[in-house]
Scaffold this active site. Sequence first.
Site, mmCIF file in Angstrom:
data_model
loop_
_atom_site.group_PDB
_atom_site.id
_atom_site.type_symbol
_atom_site.label_atom_id
_atom_site.label_comp_id
_atom_site.label_asym_id
_atom_site.label_seq_id
_atom_site.Cartn_x
_atom_site.Cartn_y
_atom_site.Cartn_z
ATOM 1 N N ARG A 160 31.101 -41.566 68.049
ATOM 2 C CA ARG A 160 30.613 -40.182 67.871
ATOM 3 C C ARG A 160 31.425 -39.206 68.717
ATOM 4 O O ARG A 160 31.921 -38.187 68.225
ATOM 5 C CB ARG A 160 29.119 -40.100 68.256
ATOM 6 N N HIS A 217 17.176 -38.580 73.745
ATOM 7 C CA HIS A 217 18.439 -38.716 73.014
ATOM 8 C C HIS A 217 18.212 -39.392 71.664
ATOM 9 O O HIS A 217 17.167 -40.009 71.439
ATOM 10 C CB HIS A 217 19.438 -39.550 73.820
ATOM 11 N N LYS A 230 21.517 -44.341 71.188
ATOM 12 C CA LYS A 230 21.963 -44.404 72.597
ATOM 13 C C LYS A 230 21.554 -45.739 73.217
ATOM 14 O O LYS A 230 20.424 -46.183 73.052
ATOM 15 C CB LYS A 230 21.389 -43.226 73.403
ATOM 16 N N GLY A 276 37.785 -44.970 72.241
ATOM 17 C CA GLY A 276 36.556 -44.966 71.435
ATOM 18 C C GLY A 276 36.698 -43.971 70.290
ATOM 19 O O GLY A 276 35.742 -43.278 69.924
ATOM 20 N N ALA A 277 37.908 -43.910 69.719
ATOM 21 C CA ALA A 277 38.229 -42.867 68.736
ATOM 22 C C ALA A 277 37.374 -42.942 67.474
ATOM 23 O O ALA A 277 37.239 -41.956 66.749
ATOM 24 C CB ALA A 277 39.713 -42.944 68.363
ATOM 25 N N GLY A 278 36.779 -44.109 67.216
ATOM 26 C CA GLY A 278 35.914 -44.226 66.035
ATOM 27 C C GLY A 278 34.465 -43.886 66.318
ATOM 28 O O GLY A 278 33.632 -43.852 65.405
ATOM 29 N N THR A 308 28.675 -43.449 80.253
ATOM 30 C CA THR A 308 27.505 -43.585 81.131
ATOM 31 C C THR A 308 27.039 -45.041 81.130
ATOM 32 O O THR A 308 27.579 -45.880 80.413
ATOM 33 C CB THR A 308 26.381 -42.646 80.676
HETATM 34 N N1 LIG Z 1 29.626 -37.315 79.913
HETATM 35 C C1 LIG Z 1 29.284 -36.675 78.782
HETATM 36 O O1 LIG Z 1 29.315 -35.430 78.695
HETATM 37 C C2 LIG Z 1 28.883 -37.488 77.605
HETATM 38 C C3 LIG Z 1 28.858 -38.854 77.699
HETATM 39 N N2 LIG Z 1 28.579 -39.623 76.615
HETATM 40 C C4 LIG Z 1 28.702 -41.060 76.805
HETATM 41 O O2 LIG Z 1 29.867 -41.500 76.116
HETATM 42 C C5 LIG Z 1 29.700 -42.843 75.691
HETATM 43 C C6 LIG Z 1 29.985 -42.957 74.193
HETATM 44 O O3 LIG Z 1 29.032 -42.239 73.454
HETATM 45 P P1 LIG Z 1 29.091 -42.182 71.859
HETATM 46 O O4 LIG Z 1 30.398 -41.638 71.412
HETATM 47 O O5 LIG Z 1 27.847 -41.528 71.436
HETATM 48 O O6 LIG Z 1 29.015 -43.755 71.517
HETATM 49 P P2 LIG Z 1 29.637 -44.533 70.274
HETATM 50 O O7 LIG Z 1 29.012 -45.899 70.275
HETATM 51 O O8 LIG Z 1 29.531 -43.699 69.044
HETATM 52 O O9 LIG Z 1 31.189 -44.648 70.645
HETATM 53 C C7 LIG Z 1 31.719 -45.550 71.562
HETATM 54 C C8 LIG Z 1 33.011 -46.063 70.963
HETATM 55 O O10 LIG Z 1 33.710 -46.851 71.930
HETATM 56 C C9 LIG Z 1 34.222 -47.968 71.232
HETATM 57 N N3 LIG Z 1 34.598 -49.061 72.093
HETATM 58 C C10 LIG Z 1 33.858 -50.135 72.494
HETATM 59 N N4 LIG Z 1 34.610 -50.960 73.244
HETATM 60 C C11 LIG Z 1 35.848 -50.423 73.292
HETATM 61 C C12 LIG Z 1 37.078 -50.835 73.883
HETATM 62 N N5 LIG Z 1 37.177 -51.980 74.580
HETATM 63 N N6 LIG Z 1 38.146 -50.026 73.754
HETATM 64 C C13 LIG Z 1 38.072 -48.888 73.053
HETATM 65 N N7 LIG Z 1 36.950 -48.461 72.449
HETATM 66 C C14 LIG Z 1 35.842 -49.204 72.571
HETATM 67 C C15 LIG Z 1 33.094 -48.332 70.269
HETATM 68 O O11 LIG Z 1 33.564 -49.215 69.266
HETATM 69 P P3 LIG Z 1 32.532 -50.241 68.585
HETATM 70 O O12 LIG Z 1 31.507 -49.408 67.902
HETATM 71 O O13 LIG Z 1 33.424 -51.019 67.641
HETATM 72 O O14 LIG Z 1 31.971 -51.086 69.696
HETATM 73 C C16 LIG Z 1 32.748 -46.958 69.743
HETATM 74 O O15 LIG Z 1 33.596 -46.550 68.689
HETATM 75 C C17 LIG Z 1 28.267 -43.227 76.090
HETATM 76 O O16 LIG Z 1 28.304 -43.877 77.341
HETATM 77 C C18 LIG Z 1 27.576 -41.879 76.234
HETATM 78 O O17 LIG Z 1 26.465 -41.903 77.066
HETATM 79 C C19 LIG Z 1 28.293 -39.072 75.400
HETATM 80 C C20 LIG Z 1 28.276 -37.715 75.247
HETATM 81 C C21 LIG Z 1 28.572 -36.812 76.337
HETATM 82 O O1 LIG Z 2 24.850 -40.845 74.742
HETATM 83 C C1 LIG Z 2 24.822 -39.609 74.523
HETATM 84 O O2 LIG Z 2 24.752 -39.130 73.396
HETATM 85 C C2 LIG Z 2 24.905 -38.704 75.692
HETATM 86 N N1 LIG Z 2 25.153 -39.235 76.834
HETATM 87 C C3 LIG Z 2 25.300 -38.556 78.082
HETATM 88 C C4 LIG Z 2 24.240 -39.016 79.049
HETATM 89 O O3 LIG Z 2 23.980 -40.240 79.118
HETATM 90 O O4 LIG Z 2 23.688 -38.193 79.764
HETATM 91 C C5 LIG Z 2 25.421 -37.064 77.930
HETATM 92 C C6 LIG Z 2 24.662 -36.464 76.797
HETATM 93 O O5 LIG Z 2 23.355 -36.251 77.174
HETATM 94 C C7 LIG Z 2 24.781 -37.242 75.503
#
Ligand SMILES: NC(=O)C1=CN([C@@H]2O[C@H](COP(=O)(O)OP(=O)(O)OC[C@H]3O[C@@H](n4cnc5c(N)ncnc54)[C@H](OP(=O)(O)O)[C@@H]3O)[C@@H](O)[C@H]2O)C=CC1
Ligand SMILES: O=C(O)C1=N[C@H](C(=O)O)C[C@H](O)C1
Length: 271
Positions: free
Chosen positions: A14, A157, A161, A10-12, A102
Amino acid sequence: MADMRLIVAGAGGRMGRALTRVIAETPGAVLAGALEAPGSELLGKDAGVLAGLPANGVQLSADLWTLSANADGILDFTVPGATIANVAIAAQRGLVHVIGTTGLSASDEAVIKSVTSRAIVVKSGNMSLGVNLLAALVKRVAQSLDESFDIEILEMHHKSKIDAPSGTALMLGEAAAAGRKIALEERSARGRDGFTGARRSGDIGFASLRGGTVVGDHSVIFSGPHERITLAHHAEDRILFAHGALKAALWAHGKKPGFYSMADVLGLGDT
Ligand SMILES: NC(=O)C1=CN([C@@H]2O[C@H](COP(=O)(O)OP(=O)(O)OC[C@H]3O[C@@H](n4cnc5c(N)ncnc54)[C@H](OP(=O)(O)O)[C@@H]3O)[C@@H](O)[C@H]2O)C=CC1
Ligand SMILES: O=C(O)C1=N[C@H](C(=O)O)C[C@H](O)C1
């Protein structure tokens, strides 16, 4: 030990961009690959440039099997379908798989657990020290208070989200349920709307707000007769979660296969 070679899934996204920045500044870690969704318009772009850094020569790819031939770990903050696909490859390659995604279903969780006899998985709904400490406090308070105190969990959030309740809210719910010695799946109240009837004693309630750019706010409210205790955490920058994920990966490098939590990484144990 040589630097740990990490793939950001998910390098692209957030979190993906934040992880690329943190890897660049972390001694002992190096970016070995950047994974994105098949068909993404970001494929072929430079991961460093996407993260606001100078170009690093790592181009986004959708082929984890090839990327992982020369890697030690994968940091996975994507979507459930992607994480489950990554689980099998990470296990086959013997990678450390740090899972922050998540919104996983019970059957997704079962798939992840099923590989941990041969894979090293660190998984948490929240990678921050503060939230993991908060979970320990919630368990402790829930142990001390009887059902005359109603437990409600409120999270807010950013508007992008896509899952609710947040993984963190569910983790805090599990902590409260463990303190009360009850099963969360039998006692949670989610999505109240309309003529709901009175609150069932002993339930753990969840409410989710979405808006703006909020990184992540969580409150656990113990609401009793004539008094209320609120335990809360406010995340101010998602770089916090990226630092936690890096810490988890470096901690897990060389560990025995198994399922680990952030509490294990942080040495909080089963508090
Ligand atoms: N545990 C923790 O501490 C935290 C957990 N999270 C969780 O992390 C997840 C991502 O959050 P966030 O970065 O905000 O979301 P984003 O939507 O910004 O990023 C997710 C990325 O994953 C990509 N993606 C989708 N399908 C694939 C695939 N098959 N292979 C590789 N990459 C893929 C998406 O691409 P595209 O947009 O093209 O679909 C997108 O770039 C959420 O579930 C969030 O709740 C977030 C923050 C903290
Ligand atoms: O999607 C987010 O942004 C976040 N997701 C995680 C969650 O579902 O709890 C962690 C954090 O709160 C940010």
